[in-house]
Design a protein around this motif. Structure first.
Motif, mmCIF file in Angstrom:
data_model
loop_
_atom_site.group_PDB
_atom_site.id
_atom_site.type_symbol
_atom_site.label_atom_id
_atom_site.label_comp_id
_atom_site.label_asym_id
_atom_site.label_seq_id
_atom_site.Cartn_x
_atom_site.Cartn_y
_atom_site.Cartn_z
ATOM 1 N N UNK A 1 63.357 10.017 83.668
ATOM 2 C CA UNK A 1 64.314 10.073 82.550
ATOM 3 C C UNK A 1 64.717 8.661 82.114
ATOM 4 N N UNK A 2 64.857 7.760 83.098
ATOM 5 C CA UNK A 2 65.233 6.380 82.769
ATOM 6 C C UNK A 2 64.149 5.714 81.920
ATOM 7 N N UNK A 3 62.890 5.901 82.311
ATOM 8 C CA UNK A 3 61.785 5.296 81.539
ATOM 9 C C UNK A 3 61.790 5.836 80.111
ATOM 10 N N UNK A 4 62.010 7.138 79.978
ATOM 11 C CA UNK A 4 62.029 7.735 78.638
ATOM 12 C C UNK A 4 63.196 7.192 77.825
ATOM 13 N N UNK A 5 64.350 7.027 78.474
ATOM 14 C CA UNK A 5 65.497 6.545 77.690
ATOM 15 C C UNK A 5 65.343 5.065 77.344
ATOM 16 N N UNK A 6 64.403 4.368 78.001
ATOM 17 C CA UNK A 6 64.096 2.981 77.602
ATOM 18 C C UNK A 6 62.877 2.958 76.654
ATOM 19 N N UNK B 1 56.016 19.223 90.055
ATOM 20 C CA UNK B 1 57.353 19.225 89.459
ATOM 21 C C UNK B 1 57.290 18.925 87.958
ATOM 22 N N UNK B 2 56.414 18.013 87.574
ATOM 23 C CA UNK B 2 56.319 17.643 86.160
ATOM 24 C C UNK B 2 55.229 18.446 85.444
ATOM 25 N N UNK B 3 55.075 19.693 85.851
ATOM 26 C CA UNK B 3 54.110 20.565 85.211
ATOM 27 C C UNK B 3 54.827 21.877 84.894
ATOM 28 N N UNK B 4 54.360 22.583 83.870
ATOM 29 C CA UNK B 4 54.957 23.881 83.565
ATOM 30 C C UNK B 4 54.626 24.862 84.691
ATOM 31 N N UNK C 1 67.963 26.932 83.163
ATOM 32 C CA UNK C 1 67.785 25.947 84.239
ATOM 33 C C UNK C 1 66.491 25.158 84.089
ATOM 34 N N UNK C 2 65.513 25.754 83.418
ATOM 35 C CA UNK C 2 64.225 25.055 83.294
ATOM 36 C C UNK C 2 64.064 24.346 81.947
ATOM 37 N N UNK C 3 65.026 24.524 81.039
ATOM 38 C CA UNK C 3 64.911 23.904 79.704
ATOM 39 C C UNK C 3 64.781 22.394 79.801
ATOM 40 N N UNK C 4 65.635 21.799 80.648
ATOM 41 C CA UNK C 4 65.684 20.334 80.729
ATOM 42 C C UNK C 4 64.341 19.752 81.179
ATOM 43 N N UNK C 5 63.756 20.333 82.208
ATOM 44 C CA UNK C 5 62.494 19.787 82.714
ATOM 45 C C UNK C 5 61.359 20.051 81.716
ATOM 46 N N UNK C 6 61.450 21.188 81.012
ATOM 47 C CA UNK C 6 60.435 21.477 79.990
ATOM 48 C C UNK C 6 60.483 20.428 78.881
ATOM 49 N N UNK C 7 61.690 20.053 78.516
ATOM 50 C CA UNK C 7 61.904 19.043 77.468
ATOM 51 C C UNK C 7 61.366 17.684 77.941
ATOM 52 N N UNK D 1 58.385 15.308 76.333
ATOM 53 C CA UNK D 1 58.568 13.928 75.863
ATOM 54 C C UNK D 1 57.661 12.936 76.574
ATOM 55 N N UNK D 2 57.417 13.141 77.875
ATOM 56 C CA UNK D 2 56.691 12.137 78.660
ATOM 57 C C UNK D 2 55.181 12.371 78.611
ATOM 58 N N UNK D 3 54.432 11.286 78.687
ATOM 59 C CA UNK D 3 52.983 11.422 78.910
ATOM 60 C C UNK D 3 52.738 10.886 80.312
ATOM 61 N N UNK D 4 52.612 11.820 81.250
ATOM 62 C CA UNK D 4 52.529 11.407 82.653
ATOM 63 C C UNK D 4 51.084 11.314 83.117
ATOM 64 N N UNK D 5 50.806 10.275 83.868
ATOM 65 C CA UNK D 5 49.474 10.063 84.431
ATOM 66 C C UNK D 5 49.661 9.791 85.922
ATOM 67 N N UNK D 6 48.635 10.070 86.694
ATOM 68 C CA UNK D 6 48.742 9.874 88.144
ATOM 69 C C UNK D 6 47.513 9.151 88.662
ATOM 70 N N UNK D 7 47.740 8.315 89.654
ATOM 71 C CA UNK D 7 46.606 7.730 90.372
ATOM 72 C C UNK D 7 47.032 7.618 91.831
#
Ligand code: G1P
Length: 294
Positions: free
Chosen positions: A44-49, A68-71, A87-93, A97-103
């Motif tokens: 959330x911090x990264x998104x708000x920046x 966690x960051x998946x539907x 309860x799930x609206x916030x994480x869905x939002x 907004x985020x484009x998450x990648x993993x390595x």
């Protein structure tokens, strides 16, 4: 004038040994601070920046972060049927907004090694780093300031805060060259986890950075440092020697959720601030008075 920053990197591969046994089969970044896992606050911090392109460096046993960051459509459907979707609206939002990648970091060779895994993703651009076990409040303002300093100077920047003398050996500690503006410094030197006698100040690296792409070549050259790990601090020290490292003493609070005491205190402080969870302050007072039977 530097290029506009777009990407954030969150290293979250460490074992979390300071929180064992809780972290034996669960990533420390997934431990809840009230009702959200710690890493959700960091995302959330990264998104708000304004940095929605986020690469999370994970490792063995960290699948829960990706989940966690998946539907979860099954869960969403169940919640919808019982009229409790909220309860799930916030994480869905957040996922929207985020484009998450993993390595995955293959071997735990230190923070500097972990950052090295971001090389292809950041593709020769500057990028922000947010340590996954550190929360800052207010969220986003420190990072936005680091980005602003970077865009003005073209140099790497890190957030710092003053720590008590008995904690200097837990952090990267700075020697300041000069104060360039209010709360902004040119860094002369940075030393990873020095003893009190070698610490040039009590200004500590606070887990937020904006790095320049040259950091990758520097990381290739540093070799193992403190605790036999590839240290980001050692690469930053090379930038400091070249006069290309800035620091910003942020206004706000930092929460290190990677150790037991601070984890408990962070949870309590965040809970006390929640209007939807009334009565905690009074209950804590009763516990301290020895009057409460839960
Ligand atoms: C890392 C860095 C250190 C920094 C700290 C902030 O240490 O190496 O320079 O001050 O994060 O939390 P770690 O906490 O991973 O041991």
């Amino acid at each position: 004038m530097a290029q506009r920053l777009k990407k954030a990197v969150i290293p979250a591969a460490g074992f979390g040994t300071r929180l064992l046994p809780a972290t034996k089969a669960q990533p420390k970044e997934m431990l809840p601070i009230v009702d959200r896992p710690a890493i959700q606050y960091v995302v959330e911090e990264a998104i708000s920046a304004h940095l929605p392109d986020i690469l999370i460096i994970t490792g063995k046993g960290k699948h829960a972060i990706e989940d966690h960051f998946d539907r979860n459509f099954e869960l969403e459907e169940e919640m919808r049927k019982s009229g409790k979707g909220k309860e799930l609206d916030e994480i869905r939002e957040l996922i929207r907004k985020a484009r998450l990648h993993y390595i995955r970091q293959n071997e735990l060779l230190g923070l500097g090694d972990a950052i090295g895994y971001a090389r292809d993703h950041v593709d020769n651009e500057s990028f922000a780093v947010l340590l996954g076990d550190t929360l800052l409040r207010p969220s986003g303002s420190c990072l936005r300031k680091l980005v602003e300093i970077h865009e003005r100077t073209g140099d790497a920047v890190l957030a710092v805060e003053e720590v008590p003398a008995d904690k200097v050996d837990r952090y990267g500690i700075l020697e300041i060259e000069s104060e360039t503006s209010e709360r902004e410094f040119k860094v002369k030197q940075i030393i990873e986890k020095p003893g009190l006698d070698e610490a040039p100040s009590r200004l500590a690296a606070a887990g937020r950075y904006v790095l320049v792409p040259e950091i990758f070549e520097i990381l290739d050259t540093v070799g193992p440092g403190k605790n036999d790990e590839i240290q980001l601090t050692d690469a930053l020290q090379i930038l400091a020697q070249q006069g290309r490292l800035h620091a910003y003493q942020f206004e706000g609070k930092r929460y290190d959720v990677g150790n037991k005491t601070d984890y408990v205190l962070t949870t309590l402080e965040f809970a006390l601030d929640r209007a939807d969870l009334p009565g905690i302050r009074e209950a804590v007072a009763e516990i301290l008075e020895g009057e409460r039977n839960i």
